[in-house]
Design an enzyme around this catalytic site. Structure first.
Site, PDB file in Angstrom:
ATOM      1  N   HIS A 190       0.864  -1.183   0.000  1.00  0.00           N
ATOM      2  CA  HIS A 190       0.000   0.000   0.000  1.00  0.00           C
ATOM      3  C   HIS A 190       0.897   1.229   0.000  1.00  0.00           C
ATOM      4  CE1 HIS A 190       1.051  -0.447   4.199  1.00  0.00           C
ATOM      5  NE2 HIS A 190       0.527   0.722   4.487  1.00  0.00           N
ATOM      6  N   ASP A 245       5.744   4.975   5.008  1.00  0.00           N
ATOM      7  CA  ASP A 245       6.766   4.109   5.602  1.00  0.00           C
ATOM      8  C   ASP A 245       7.001   2.837   4.798  1.00  0.00           C
ATOM      9  OD1 ASP A 245       4.076   3.708   6.632  1.00  0.00           O
ATOM     10  OD2 ASP A 245       4.888   2.167   7.948  1.00  0.00           O
ATOM     11  N   HIS A 267      -7.214  -2.661   5.524  1.00  0.00           N
ATOM     12  CA  HIS A 267      -6.456  -1.543   6.083  1.00  0.00           C
ATOM     13  C   HIS A 267      -7.208  -0.244   5.791  1.00  0.00           C
ATOM     14  CE1 HIS A 267      -3.033   0.133   7.994  1.00  0.00           C
ATOM     15  NE2 HIS A 267      -2.476   0.683   6.932  1.00  0.00           N
ATOM     16  N   HIS A 288       7.527  -5.584  11.222  1.00  0.00           N
ATOM     17  CA  HIS A 288       6.698  -4.387  11.333  1.00  0.00           C
ATOM     18  C   HIS A 288       6.318  -4.119  12.788  1.00  0.00           C
ATOM     19  CE1 HIS A 288       3.327  -1.564  10.497  1.00  0.00           C
ATOM     20  NE2 HIS A 288       3.987  -1.318   9.380  1.00  0.00           N
TER      21      HIS A 288
END
Length: 306
Positions: free
Chosen positions: A62, A66, A144, A271
């Site tokens: 996506h 970051d 998300h 992550h």
């Protein structure tokens, strides 16, 4: 050639002194495939002494910063690297727009073509995005706050030669074995030899990459029975379950539960929130649910055994 995973960055939104923005490289048959490309990715590649010119495809989950802010610098380097003739970028819907904007935000002289592929899988769909001779890559829709997809890399099943049987036929060093591996019948010393007499089917390996999501059907579709699952474990459930829900992320407990439910072989966590200086809590929480868990760390290389 060996297949390896290289953890280039294991932090989430904010990098730490020990953890870079997220990026994972898959080394396969001498090539590198990148899954996300956080800030500073190319430096991490150099620290691991990986051949940056072997990057063939870049897969974006996506477009949160970051996960992609390492792209402009990497593209600039690749465009000036010998033997790199094209850059391929794969991602969710609007990926073409975002790459275009990235390249227009600075003076950028790319000497090679950049091809962008974007995908919008449906809720219950596994969508194949790459289909090559020895491997295929598919994606699924994740849950998300922005369009986000997870990926599976599948090394296809292959015919392998039984060396002992080849010796019996006097073929152990014969170039005709290449034809046998392709499933072709050969003639040798006046005899017709069928591939079934000399080969066995070697099962391929499936590696999945799931970042930035809440539990959803797309994850289950993608990771079912996979051998290796590289997945986010941003929070400790017992302390920050509310944060995971608020920011559309996973806790270590939830990630491990998904691995257990879907008969995953090995779970590799990444992550991690910057609030955790050490990842011991995350690892312990996941292992309590799914024992075969490994916590990734920056510059860690992990051998894929199949």
């Amino acid at each position: 050639m060996s297949t390896k995973l290289h953890f280039l960055g294991t932090s989430c939104m904010v990098p730490t002194k020990d953890r870079n923005h997220l990026s994972t490289a898959l080394e396969y048959e001498g090539n590198l495939f990148l899954f996300d490309c956080g800030e500073n990715t190319q430096k991490q590649i150099k620290l691991l002494k990986l051949p940056i010119g072997k990057i063939r495809k870049i897969f974006i989950s996506h477009w949160h910063g970051d996960h992609v802010l390492g792209l402009p610098g990497l593209i600039q380097t690749l465009s000036n690297t010998d033997n790199v003739t094209k850059i391929e970028i794969y991602g969710p819907e609007k990926s073409k727009k975002f790459v275009k904007h990235m390249l227009e935000c600075t003076i950028f002289d790319s000497k090679i073509p950049i091809e962008v592929f974007e995908f919008k899988p449906k809720k219950n769909e596994i969508l194949k995005v790459v289909d090559e001779k020895t491997y295929e890559i598919s994606c699924c829709k994740l849950n998300h706050s922005v369009p986000c997809i997870g990926y599976s890399f599948k090394k296809k099943d292959s015919l392998n030669v039984d060396i002992e049987k080849a010796k019996e036929f006097g073929l152990e060093k014969n170039p005709k074995l290449a034809e046998i591996k392709e499933g072709k019948t050969i003639e040798h010393n006046g005899r017709t030899i069928n591939p079934k007499e000399l080969t066995y089917m070697k099962k391929g390996v499936k590696i999945c990459f799931v970042f930035d999501t809440r539990p959803c059907i797309g994850i289950d579709l993608l990771v079912k029975n996979c051998d290796y699952l590289v997945m986010e474990a941003t929070f400790v459930y017992s302390k920050h379950k509310d944060k995971a829900e608020e920011y559309d992320h996973m806790s270590a407990y939830e990630t491990a539960s998904i691995a257990k439910k879907n008969n995953v072989g090995t779970l590799l966590l990444t992550h991690f929130s910057q609030r955790y200086k050490k990842i011991d809590e995350l690892e312990a929480e996941a292992k309590a649910v799914f024992e075969n868990t490994v916590c990734g760390h920056d510059l860690m290389s992990y051998n894929i055994k199949k």
